[in-house]
Design a protein around this motif. Structure first.
Motif, PDB file in Angstrom:
ATOM      1  N   GLN A  93       0.869  -1.148   0.047  1.00  0.00           N
ATOM      2  CA  GLN A  93       0.109  -0.099  -0.118  1.00  0.00           C
ATOM      3  C   GLN A  93       0.820   1.234   0.087  1.00  0.00           C
ATOM      4  O   GLN A  93       2.030   1.368   0.404  1.00  0.00           O
ATOM      5  N   VAL A  94       0.216   2.521  -0.475  1.00  0.00           N
ATOM      6  CA  VAL A  94       1.066   3.656  -0.430  1.00  0.00           C
ATOM      7  C   VAL A  94       0.688   4.220   0.872  1.00  0.00           C
ATOM      8  O   VAL A  94      -0.394   4.345   1.386  1.00  0.00           O
ATOM      9  N   LYS A  95       1.789   4.787   1.608  1.00  0.00           N
ATOM     10  CA  LYS A  95       1.696   5.229   2.819  1.00  0.00           C
ATOM     11  C   LYS A  95       1.874   6.908   2.857  1.00  0.00           C
ATOM     12  O   LYS A  95       2.238   7.353   2.064  1.00  0.00           O
ATOM     13  N   PRO A  96       1.165   7.296   3.982  1.00  0.00           N
ATOM     14  CA  PRO A  96       1.071   8.829   3.758  1.00  0.00           C
ATOM     15  C   PRO A  96       2.536   9.562   3.775  1.00  0.00           C
ATOM     16  O   PRO A  96       2.619  10.712   3.400  1.00  0.00           O
ATOM     17  N   TRP A  97       3.732   8.810   4.194  1.00  0.00           N
ATOM     18  CA  TRP A  97       4.894   9.583   3.853  1.00  0.00           C
ATOM     19  C   TRP A  97       5.585   9.176   2.360  1.00  0.00           C
ATOM     20  O   TRP A  97       6.654   9.582   2.397  1.00  0.00           O
ATOM     21  N   GLY A  98       4.805   8.925   1.605  1.00  0.00           N
ATOM     22  CA  GLY A  98       5.233   8.946   0.283  1.00  0.00           C
ATOM     23  C   GLY A  98       5.933   7.763  -0.339  1.00  0.00           C
ATOM     24  O   GLY A  98       6.703   7.615  -1.204  1.00  0.00           O
ATOM     25  N   GLN A  99       5.670   6.810   0.452  1.00  0.00           N
ATOM     26  CA  GLN A  99       6.348   5.261  -0.062  1.00  0.00           C
ATOM     27  C   GLN A  99       5.167   4.244  -0.250  1.00  0.00           C
ATOM     28  O   GLN A  99       4.326   4.169   0.411  1.00  0.00           O
TER      29      GLN A  99
END
Length: 118
Positions: A93-99
């Motif tokens: 999944q895409v995380k809030p920190w851009g990873q």
């Protein structure tokens, strides 16, 4: 002088079991000399080293490594295709920190998180 690489050292209870997981399921190769109570594995540009800790309680092991990749979708799919268990809370999944990330646990509960910038 300049830093060029980092090779994390994680605990393992059973060298044969750890070697089988990393080489058989994750596609690493054993590298270096075969020392008693120590294991070195590598894949592409990374290495992970392991030291024997027979008394390790996996429930109390907080070893973690973050591994960057440049093709996370293909890596994730290859592990799914190989029936490697993904962490229950660690699906891709895409995380809030851009990873874009996913995670899995090795036989000793060392957490491996794989990530790619999005």
């Amino acid at each position: 002088m300049m830093l060029t690489a980092i090779h994390p050292k994680l605990p393992m209870r059973n060298k044969a079991l750890t070697k089988a997981f990393y080489t058989g399921q994750l596609g690493f190769q054993q590298i270096g000399n075969d020392y008693e109570g120590y294991l070195m594995v590598g894949k592409e540009a990374i290495q992970i080293h392991f030291f024997e800790f027979k008394e390790l309680d996996p429930a109390e092991n907080y070893g973690q490594v973050y591994i960057r990749t440049n093709n996370i979708d293909a890596l994730y799919q290859s592990l799914l295709d190989g029936a490697v268990a993904i962490h229950p809370a660690g699906q891709l999944q895409v995380k809030p920190w851009g990873q874009k990330e996913f995670a899995l646990l090795d036989p000793d509960n060392n957490l491996l998180t794989f990530g790619q910038s999005v």
